[in-house]
Design an enzyme around this catalytic site. Structure first.
Site, short mmCIF file in Angstrom:
data_model
loop_
_atom_site.label_atom_id
_atom_site.label_comp_id
_atom_site.label_asym_id
_atom_site.label_seq_id
_atom_site.Cartn_x
_atom_site.Cartn_y
_atom_site.Cartn_z
N ASN A 13 49.66 94.90 94.48
CA ASN A 13 49.98 94.31 93.17
C ASN A 13 50.89 95.27 92.39
OD1 ASN A 13 49.73 93.89 90.31
ND2 ASN A 13 47.99 92.55 90.71
N GLU A 39 40.75 90.89 102.48
CA GLU A 39 40.28 89.70 101.76
C GLU A 39 39.20 90.12 100.78
OE1 GLU A 39 40.60 86.24 102.39
OE2 GLU A 39 41.92 86.23 104.13
N ASP A 68 39.35 96.67 92.00
CA ASP A 68 39.17 95.24 91.82
C ASP A 68 38.95 94.98 90.35
OD1 ASP A 68 39.21 92.68 92.96
OD2 ASP A 68 37.04 92.54 92.78
N SER A 69 39.54 93.91 89.87
CA SER A 69 39.49 93.67 88.44
C SER A 69 39.47 92.18 88.18
CB SER A 69 40.70 94.32 87.77
OG SER A 69 41.89 94.01 88.46
N PHE A 147 51.36 92.36 83.25
CA PHE A 147 51.29 91.42 84.38
C PHE A 147 50.06 90.55 84.19
CE2 PHE A 147 47.76 93.19 86.93
CZ PHE A 147 47.60 94.41 86.30
N ASP A 150 47.96 89.26 80.94
CA ASP A 150 48.29 90.08 79.77
C ASP A 150 48.81 89.29 78.56
OD1 ASP A 150 47.40 92.47 80.76
OD2 ASP A 150 49.37 93.22 81.36
N ARG A 176 41.73 99.30 83.07
CA ARG A 176 42.16 100.14 84.20
C ARG A 176 42.31 101.59 83.75
NH1 ARG A 176 45.27 96.91 85.60
NH2 ARG A 176 43.81 95.95 87.03
#
Ligand code: IMP
Length: 198
Positions: A13, A39, A68-69, A147, A150, A176
């Site tokens: 990402n 995955e 992971d978010s 991104f 946001d 983050r």
């Protein structure tokens, strides 16, 4: 000068990678991006972060972080949460889908972003660091920075969405950045650097 130790960021990402390059600048690591296409089959952010970090460690032999978010809406019982990346084929469609699900729900649409970072190092237990950012989802798209979701995430007290903030402002508030601060504050990365130079 000796080579700098390398740290893998297990993500494809571009938005996340940009943020990690900024958040981890000054740690002494050369950051290496690696998208292992893992995955997200875990049932928690931590499980998914672990899968990404440990797969990157296994493939590269280098210390690795996985992230992971997701975004969670209070009025939707935490939805989409773990499914934030899978609400639609493109981010525009994902954002539209989330707003669609909020139609008819009284505002404010209280929400939070969550981020879990897993640090996988050879011969050690994987460690986890978490951050959150509370705010409000708004129906109009505001700003083009950042991104993901946001542009619809309003940060209390700022009058701005993350989409309207330059990177140095987003990092004051973001989930983050909070997870990265926890990682940096733990000393875990420092000991990886020391090991690698021993
Ligand atoms: P994953 O962590 O790769 O599973 O992505 C989770 C989803 O949440 C993706 O759709 C991201 O775009 C979104 N997301 C995660 N962090 C942020 C952020 O800082 N801003 C906006 N969207 C985010």
């Amino acid at each position: 000068m000796p080579d700098r130790p390398r740290l893998v960021i297990a993500s494809g990402n571009a938005g996340k990678l940009r943020e990690y390059r900024d958040l981890l600048a000054g740690t002494g690591f050369e950051l290496v991006a690696f998208d292992n296409g893992v995955e997200e089959v875990g049932e928690s952010y931590a499980e998914n972060a672990r899968l990404k970090a440990e797969a990157a460690l296994a493939a590269s032999g280098l210390p690795a972080i996985g992230d992971d978010s997701g975004i969670e809406l209070e009025a939707l019982d935490g939805f989409p949460g773990l499914r934030s990346a899978r609400l639609g084929p493109t981010q525009t469609e994902r954002t539209a889908e989330l707003l669609q699900r909020l139609q008819g729900v009284p505002r404010p649409w209280e929400a939070r972003f969550v981020c879990v970072v897993a640090l996988a190092v050879s011969g050690q237990q994987t460690r986890f660091f978490e951050g959150e950012c509370r705010g409000e989802v708004v129906p109009e798209w505001r700003g083009e920075a950042g991104f993901g979701y946001d542009p619809i995430f309003l940060v209390p007290g700022t009058g701005k969405t993350f989409g309207e903030m330059p990177p140095e402002e987003k990092r004051r508030y973001s989930h983050r950045a909070a997870a990265a601060r926890a990682l940096l504050g733990s000393g875990a990365l420092q000991s990886v650097v020391e090991e690698s130079t021993r």
